[in-house]
Design a protein around this motif. Sequence first.
Motif, mmCIF file in Angstrom:
data_model
loop_
_atom_site.group_PDB
_atom_site.id
_atom_site.type_symbol
_atom_site.label_atom_id
_atom_site.label_comp_id
_atom_site.label_asym_id
_atom_site.label_seq_id
_atom_site.Cartn_x
_atom_site.Cartn_y
_atom_site.Cartn_z
ATOM 1 N N ILE A 1 -26.348 -2.972 -40.466
ATOM 2 C CA ILE A 1 -26.701 -3.882 -39.660
ATOM 3 C C ILE A 1 -25.919 -4.901 -40.555
ATOM 4 N N ILE A 2 -24.821 -5.292 -41.192
ATOM 5 C CA ILE A 2 -24.081 -6.220 -41.543
ATOM 6 C C ILE A 2 -23.016 -5.563 -41.073
ATOM 7 N N ALA A 3 -22.518 -4.701 -40.776
ATOM 8 C CA ALA A 3 -21.125 -4.226 -40.612
ATOM 9 C C ALA A 3 -21.173 -4.517 -38.924
ATOM 10 N N LEU B 1 -17.622 -5.695 -39.483
ATOM 11 C CA LEU B 1 -16.940 -5.004 -40.594
ATOM 12 C C LEU B 1 -16.896 -3.422 -40.528
ATOM 13 N N ASP B 2 -15.954 -3.375 -41.744
ATOM 14 C CA ASP B 2 -16.109 -1.975 -42.094
ATOM 15 C C ASP B 2 -17.035 -1.196 -42.583
ATOM 16 N N LYS B 3 -17.556 -0.066 -42.321
ATOM 17 C CA LYS B 3 -18.551 0.306 -43.410
ATOM 18 C C LYS B 3 -18.331 -0.081 -44.740
ATOM 19 N N LYS B 4 -17.223 0.155 -45.135
ATOM 20 C CA LYS B 4 -17.249 0.469 -47.205
ATOM 21 C C LYS B 4 -17.366 -0.660 -47.579
ATOM 22 N N ILE B 5 -16.178 -1.594 -46.109
ATOM 23 C CA ILE B 5 -16.156 -3.149 -47.047
ATOM 24 C C ILE B 5 -18.262 -3.715 -47.060
ATOM 25 N N ALA B 6 -19.019 -3.431 -46.239
ATOM 26 C CA ALA B 6 -20.035 -3.272 -46.044
ATOM 27 C C ALA B 6 -20.618 -2.837 -47.132
ATOM 28 N N GLU B 7 -19.946 -2.095 -47.588
ATOM 29 C CA GLU B 7 -21.695 -1.589 -48.348
ATOM 30 C C GLU B 7 -20.719 -1.416 -50.016
#
Length: 122
Positions: free
Chosen positions: A90-92, A97-103
Amino acid sequence: MGAAGDEKAAAAAGGAAAEGEAAVDSKDLQQQSKALDKLTDHVEDRQLDSSRVQSAMAALASSKEADWNAMRLREKELAAVKINPTDVEIIANELELDKKIAERTLREHKGDAVAAVRFLLQ
């Protein structure tokens, strides 16, 4: 003899003046030489104390090692945080955003999606 005497007197006076100029020039040259020596000697050639260098290098190495250990510990703490993969998606997607940044942001906020989104929107 008057004219010849005047020439000798003038030559003697000229010689005295030349000697006076030579004395002034030599004093001036000495002052300039001293001033130049002060400028060039301003940077002193010093030998480094090898024990001081070694202790400084050891301090740098231990500081770098401590930073590395702190970073590894922080990464372990973040990896241990439980996060919801749906929140990452959801955030990504919503914030593009990139999923890595969101995670990573979710892990830094202990899995709290609202806090992570607030942080990312600041």
